[in-house]
Enzyme design. Structure first.
Site, mmCIF file in Angstrom:
data_model
loop_
_atom_site.group_PDB
_atom_site.id
_atom_site.type_symbol
_atom_site.label_atom_id
_atom_site.label_comp_id
_atom_site.label_asym_id
_atom_site.label_seq_id
_atom_site.Cartn_x
_atom_site.Cartn_y
_atom_site.Cartn_z
ATOM 1 N N SER A 120 3.424 -1.101 -5.482
ATOM 2 C CA SER A 120 3.045 -2.282 -4.709
ATOM 3 C C SER A 120 4.168 -3.290 -4.689
ATOM 4 O O SER A 120 4.233 -4.129 -3.802
ATOM 5 C CB SER A 120 1.862 -2.989 -5.356
ATOM 6 N N HIS A 141 3.131 3.134 0.834
ATOM 7 C CA HIS A 141 2.216 2.200 0.179
ATOM 8 C C HIS A 141 0.872 2.163 0.911
ATOM 9 O O HIS A 141 0.791 1.726 2.057
ATOM 10 C CB HIS A 141 2.851 0.799 0.123
ATOM 11 N N GLU A 153 2.312 1.381 4.520
ATOM 12 C CA GLU A 153 3.656 0.840 4.709
ATOM 13 C C GLU A 153 4.647 1.945 4.329
ATOM 14 O O GLU A 153 4.576 2.487 3.226
ATOM 15 C CB GLU A 153 3.868 -0.384 3.816
ATOM 16 N N ASN A 191 1.823 -7.321 0.531
ATOM 17 C CA ASN A 191 1.728 -8.064 -0.728
ATOM 18 C C ASN A 191 2.599 -9.315 -0.749
ATOM 19 O O ASN A 191 2.293 -10.269 -1.463
ATOM 20 C CB ASN A 191 2.045 -7.152 -1.916
HETATM 21 N N1 3HC Z 1 -15.468 5.901 0.788
HETATM 22 C C1 3HC Z 1 -16.233 6.096 1.884
HETATM 23 N N2 3HC Z 1 -16.978 5.113 2.440
HETATM 24 C C2 3HC Z 1 -16.984 3.905 1.834
HETATM 25 C C3 3HC Z 1 -16.214 3.636 0.671
HETATM 26 C C4 3HC Z 1 -15.427 4.703 0.149
HETATM 27 N N3 3HC Z 1 -14.651 4.558 -0.928
HETATM 28 N N4 3HC Z 1 -16.426 2.359 0.313
HETATM 29 C C5 3HC Z 1 -17.268 1.829 1.205
HETATM 30 N N5 3HC Z 1 -17.597 2.756 2.135
HETATM 31 C C6 3HC Z 1 -18.444 2.570 3.311
HETATM 32 C C7 3HC Z 1 -19.807 2.022 3.019
HETATM 33 O O1 3HC Z 1 -20.714 3.046 2.734
HETATM 34 C C8 3HC Z 1 -20.123 1.294 4.327
HETATM 35 O O2 3HC Z 1 -20.540 2.165 5.342
HETATM 36 P P1 3HC Z 1 -21.510 1.627 6.555
HETATM 37 O O3 3HC Z 1 -20.870 0.407 7.137
HETATM 38 O O4 3HC Z 1 -21.526 2.776 7.504
HETATM 39 O O5 3HC Z 1 -22.790 1.346 5.864
HETATM 40 C C9 3HC Z 1 -18.814 0.778 4.776
HETATM 41 O O6 3HC Z 1 -17.812 1.571 4.127
HETATM 42 C C10 3HC Z 1 -18.669 -0.664 4.438
HETATM 43 O O7 3HC Z 1 -18.892 -0.809 3.026
HETATM 44 P P2 3HC Z 1 -19.800 -1.946 2.386
HETATM 45 O O8 3HC Z 1 -20.981 -2.237 3.259
HETATM 46 O O9 3HC Z 1 -20.041 -1.560 0.974
HETATM 47 O O10 3HC Z 1 -18.891 -3.219 2.290
HETATM 48 P P3 3HC Z 1 -17.950 -3.909 3.345
HETATM 49 O O11 3HC Z 1 -18.570 -3.981 4.702
HETATM 50 O O12 3HC Z 1 -17.515 -5.167 2.686
HETATM 51 O O13 3HC Z 1 -16.684 -2.945 3.465
HETATM 52 C C11 3HC Z 1 -14.500 -2.759 2.605
HETATM 53 C C12 3HC Z 1 -15.976 -2.553 2.356
HETATM 54 C C13 3HC Z 1 -14.016 -1.792 3.679
HETATM 55 C C14 3HC Z 1 -13.810 -2.446 1.306
HETATM 56 C C15 3HC Z 1 -14.260 -4.213 3.110
HETATM 57 O O14 3HC Z 1 -14.921 -5.125 2.294
HETATM 58 C C16 3HC Z 1 -12.811 -4.581 3.158
HETATM 59 O O15 3HC Z 1 -12.090 -4.236 4.057
HETATM 60 N N6 3HC Z 1 -12.367 -5.357 2.130
HETATM 61 C C17 3HC Z 1 -10.980 -5.773 2.004
HETATM 62 C C18 3HC Z 1 -10.206 -4.700 1.331
HETATM 63 C C19 3HC Z 1 -8.767 -5.040 1.240
HETATM 64 O O16 3HC Z 1 -8.296 -6.111 1.581
HETATM 65 N N7 3HC Z 1 -7.993 -4.077 0.718
HETATM 66 C C20 3HC Z 1 -6.574 -4.261 0.486
HETATM 67 C C21 3HC Z 1 -6.378 -4.644 -0.927
HETATM 68 S S1 3HC Z 1 -4.688 -4.921 -1.295
HETATM 69 C C22 3HC Z 1 -4.091 -3.412 -1.710
HETATM 70 O O17 3HC Z 1 -4.767 -2.446 -1.775
HETATM 71 C C23 3HC Z 1 -2.623 -3.365 -1.983
HETATM 72 C C24 3HC Z 1 -2.332 -3.125 -3.422
HETATM 73 O O18 3HC Z 1 -0.943 -2.950 -3.545
HETATM 74 C C25 3HC Z 1 -2.773 -4.263 -4.294
#
Ligand code: 3HC
Length: 295
Positions: A120, A141, A153, A191
């Site tokens: 990251s 990434h 990325e 990031n």
């Molecule tokens: N696999 C398959 N399906 C999944 C899943 C997984 N691991 N996790 C969640 N889902 C599904 C759920 O079942 C749900 O399906 P539905 O809409 O058909 O019912 C759908 O995805 C949405 O899940 P939730 O209802 O539980 O929750 P959300 O609507 O909040 O969606 C999320 C979850 C997609 C994670 C959303 O909240 C999101 O986009 N959050 C932001 C995540 C983010 O910013 N990530 C980047 C982090 S930074 C990073 O990774 C970089 C590193 O270097 C730090």
């Protein structure tokens, strides 16, 4: 599909298991290496759960899930990855640990094998330089949760050849991802912008600008973000964010990357977020309850 057939993945934590899942379901023979069968059992359980959700929602045929799971194998022996066409590394953000693995594989993999780090915030050049294939070293990434987040990325460092960059870019596309090109600057694009925002949210908690749920609600409803910043911190992991912030602060010496004292204390207390059951919220209860941090 790209010219890559066999994929190796180092590490089966949140990111490594997600990468292995998308590689296997995209049709690649995928071999994951981690330090114990126990860690893999947990990772595989998570992969099965995630795939079950896709099948349940009609997004993945059950036969494709089964075929994907069959393509997914595990080993505790790093050398077993010697036959892979690309090795993706997703172990802890520790340069020494990463480079020990790269050095071992460098002597075993054929010249054409691409090495790709999911770091990251560490410098790709610092890993490439530890190998004799600095031209075939790239950053790939991914974002958490890997099976859902479309972005990758693709990071070209000063030594990465144009051919390696293009092959890595095509590989990311073949996983069904949307790749973007990024320079080998600590934090790349996402990031560089996301980490100061998350750290500022912790500083807002420290200053009592708003309560934890209100800060989350404000950013969710005011900006249309899917999660508030403190929920996202729990999701990414406070320990991971702390490590990234330290690396970025060391690189840029800019205050906005400095880990706030509250983050350090929560990590010292083992409050790393969802993965340990508690961070800004307590996940032992449903819905998660805000934790009293004594502020
Ligand atoms: N696999 C398959 N399906 C999944 C899943 C997984 N691991 N996790 C969640 N889902 C599904 C759920 O079942 C749900 O399906 P539905 O809409 O058909 O019912 C759908 O995805 C949405 O899940 P939730 O209802 O539980 O929750 P959300 O609507 O909040 O969606 C999320 C979850 C997609 C994670 C959303 O909240 C999101 O986009 N959050 C932001 C995540 C983010 O910013 N990530 C980047 C982090 S930074 C990073 O990774 C970089 C590193 O270097 C730090």
């Amino acid at each position: 599909m790209s010219d890559i057939k066999r994929v190796g993945v180092l590490g089966s934590g949140l990111m490594g298991s997600g990468i292995a899942q998308v590689a296997a379901t995209a049709g690649y023979d995928t071999l994951v290496r981690d330090v114990s069968q126990q860690i893999w059992d947990k990772a595989r359980g998570g992969i099965e759960k995630s795939l079950a959700k896709f099948v349940e929602k009609g997004k993945l045929p059950a036969a494709d899930r089964d075929a994907g799971l069959k393509r997914l194998r595990f080993t505790t022996t790093t050398a077993d990855l010697k036959g892979c066409d690309i090795v993706l590394e997703a172990v802890t953000e520790d340069l020494e640990l990463k480079n020990a693995l790269w050095k071992e594989l460098d002597g075993l993999c054929p010249p054409a094998t691409i090495f790709a780090s999911n770091t990251s915030s560490l410098t790709i050049a610092a890993m490439a330089a530890a190998t004799r294939r600095a031209d075939r070293f790239v950053g790939l990434h991914f974002f958490n949760p890997v099976p859902l987040m479309p972005l990758v990325e693709v990071v070209r460092t000063v030594t990465t050849s144009a051919d390696t960059f293009q092959r890595a870019f095509a590989f990311a596309k073949s996983l069904g991802k949307e790749p973007v090109a990024a320079k080998d600057n600590s934090g790349f694009i996402v990031n560089l912008l996301l980490v100061p925002y998350l750290l500022d949210a912790i500083r807002a908690v420290e200053r009592g600008v708003g309560s934890v749920p209100d800060i989350d609600k404000a950013m969710q409803l005011g900006c249309g973000y899917p999660m508030g910043p403190l929920t996202l911190l729990d999701f990414v992991g406070l320990d991971t964010t702390y490590k990234i912030a330290e690396i970025m602060f060391t690189e840029y010496r800019e205050q906005r990357y400095a880990p706030p004292p509250l983050l350090k204390r929560m990590v010292l207390a083992g409050m790393n977020g969802r993965k340990t059951g508690k961070g800004f919220y307590d996940y032992a209860v449903d819905p998660p309850r805000v934790v009293d941090l004594g502020l």
